[in-house]
Design a protein around this motif. Structure first.
Motif, mmCIF file in Angstrom:
data_model
loop_
_atom_site.group_PDB
_atom_site.id
_atom_site.type_symbol
_atom_site.label_atom_id
_atom_site.label_comp_id
_atom_site.label_asym_id
_atom_site.label_seq_id
_atom_site.Cartn_x
_atom_site.Cartn_y
_atom_site.Cartn_z
ATOM 1 N N SER A 136 34.203 51.019 35.983
ATOM 2 C CA SER A 136 34.186 51.540 37.350
ATOM 3 C C SER A 136 32.747 51.678 37.818
ATOM 4 O O SER A 136 31.809 51.650 37.025
ATOM 5 N N PRO A 156 37.117 46.873 42.723
ATOM 6 C CA PRO A 156 36.421 45.838 41.961
ATOM 7 C C PRO A 156 36.135 44.600 42.802
ATOM 8 O O PRO A 156 36.977 44.134 43.554
ATOM 9 N N ASN A 175 30.687 47.043 42.757
ATOM 10 C CA ASN A 175 31.604 47.193 41.625
ATOM 11 C C ASN A 175 32.039 45.823 41.093
ATOM 12 O O ASN A 175 33.228 45.556 40.890
ATOM 13 N N GLN A 177 33.006 43.183 38.568
ATOM 14 C CA GLN A 177 33.563 43.266 37.218
ATOM 15 C C GLN A 177 33.819 41.855 36.704
ATOM 16 O O GLN A 177 34.589 41.095 37.293
ATOM 17 N N VAL A 187 30.188 45.353 34.072
ATOM 18 C CA VAL A 187 30.322 46.022 35.357
ATOM 19 C C VAL A 187 28.931 46.124 35.985
ATOM 20 O O VAL A 187 28.043 46.773 35.429
#
Length: 254
Positions: A136, A156, A175, A177, A187
Motif C-alpha cells: 500500500s 494501485p 501507488n 504496484q 510498491v
C-alpha cells in the motif's frame, strides 16, 4: 522381548531425531528478501546532462535493515526532506516487511505543467507472509497543482497524465504496484515517468519516491535451528526416555 523393546525404542528415537535435524539440510527455496529506498532519480532533460541520484537511504533484509538521510535534492527536478527506510525478516515465521517514508516532497520539474507540486509525506509499505504478498501507499497532504488534491491512499497504479498544452509529456503513477517474476512485489508510492520522444517533451527517465519490495515469504524457521532444535530434542527425550525406563525396569525384574 527385551530385544524387541530396544529395537522399537531405537527406531522411534531415530525417526524423531531425523525430524528434528531435517532443517540441517538447506531449503530448496531462498529466504525471503526485502528492500526499500527513499528516492531514485535517473532522468535526461532536454538540453541538459543526465541526472542520477540514489537510491537514497537504501535498506535490505541482509543489512542494513534500516537507514535514513536528512534530505535529497536534484536541482530543478526534485526536493525532499527526511527519509526513513526499513526492511526486516522474521526468521521464525518467514514474514518480510519493507517500508520507505519520504517527507516534504516537491517536484519543481512539473511546475510548468501543473504548477507547484508538494506532498508532506510519501510512504510505501509491503508485507510478505505465508498467505501472500501485499502492499500500500500513503500520501499525506498531497497537492498536485492544477490536478488538485488526491486520495491519501490511492488505488494501485493510479495514473495521472501530465501535459504541456495538448501534449502528454509525463505520467505520474501513484501507488504503483509491480508483481515481479520471482514472486516479489514492488510498491512505488510515487513514480514520475518522463515520456521522451514526443513533441515538447521535458526529457526521458524516471523519478521514484518511496519504494518498498518484499517477498515471497521465506519458509518458516527450520526445526533444527534456534528454538526449533530444542523443540525437536524435547520431543526426542519425551519418546526415548520412557522407552528406556521401561526396558530397564523389565530387565531389573527379570
Amino acid at each position: 522381548m527385551k530385544k524387541h523393546l530396544l529395537r522399537r525404542g531405537g527406531m522411534l528415537a531415530a525417526v524423531v531425531a531425523s525430524i528434528a535435524l531435517a532443517g540441517a539440510v538447506p531449503a530448496s527455496a531462498a529466504p525471503g528478501d526485502g528492500s526499500a529506498y527513499g528516492v531514485n532519480v535517473d532522468v535526461k532533460l532536454l538540453g541538459a546532462d543526465a541526472v542520477k541520484l540514489g537510491p537514497l537511504a537504501a535498506a535490505n533484509t541482509d543489512g542494513p535493515t534500516s537507514n535514513s538521510t536528512v534530505s535529497a535534492n536534484a536541482a530543478g527536478i526534485l526536493t525532499a526532506g527526511v527519509i526513513n527506510t526499513s526492511a526486516v525478516r522474521d526468521d521464525n515465521s518467514g514474514a518480510v516487511t519493507a517500508k520507505a517514508s519520504t517527507a516534504d516532497v516537491g517536484l519543481p520539474l512539473l511546475k510548468a505543467a501543473l504548477g507547484n507540486v508538494g506532498i508532506k509525506a510519501v510512504e510505501a509499505v509491503c508485507t510478505a507472509t505465508q498467505e501472500g504478498v501485499k502492499g500500500s501507499s500513503t500520501l499525506v497532504g498531497a497537492d498536485l497543482g492544477s490536478v488538485g488534491d488526491v486520495d491519501s491512499n490511492p488505488a494501485p497504479n493510479t495514473q495521472i497524465k501530465v501535459g504541456l498544452g495538448p501534449v502528454n509529456v509525463a505520467t505520474l503513477i501513484l501507488n504503483e504496484q509491480i508483481k515481479n517474476k520471482d514472486g516479489s512485489l514492488t510498491v512505488n508510492a510515487l513514480h514520475l515517468k518522463l515520456l521522451g520522444g514526443v513533441v515538447g517533451a521535458l526529457g526521458s527517465g524516471d523519478v521514484i519516491v518511496s519504494s518498498a519490495t518484499c517477498g515471497p515469504a521465506a519458509p518458516p524457521m527450520p526445526l533444527a535451528s534456534g528454538a526449533g532444535l530444542w523443540v525437536g530434542l524435547g520431543v526426542l527425550a519425551a519418546v526415548a526416555v520412557p522407552v528406556g525406563l521401561r526396558f530397564t525396569r523389565r530387565r531389573s525384574v527379570a
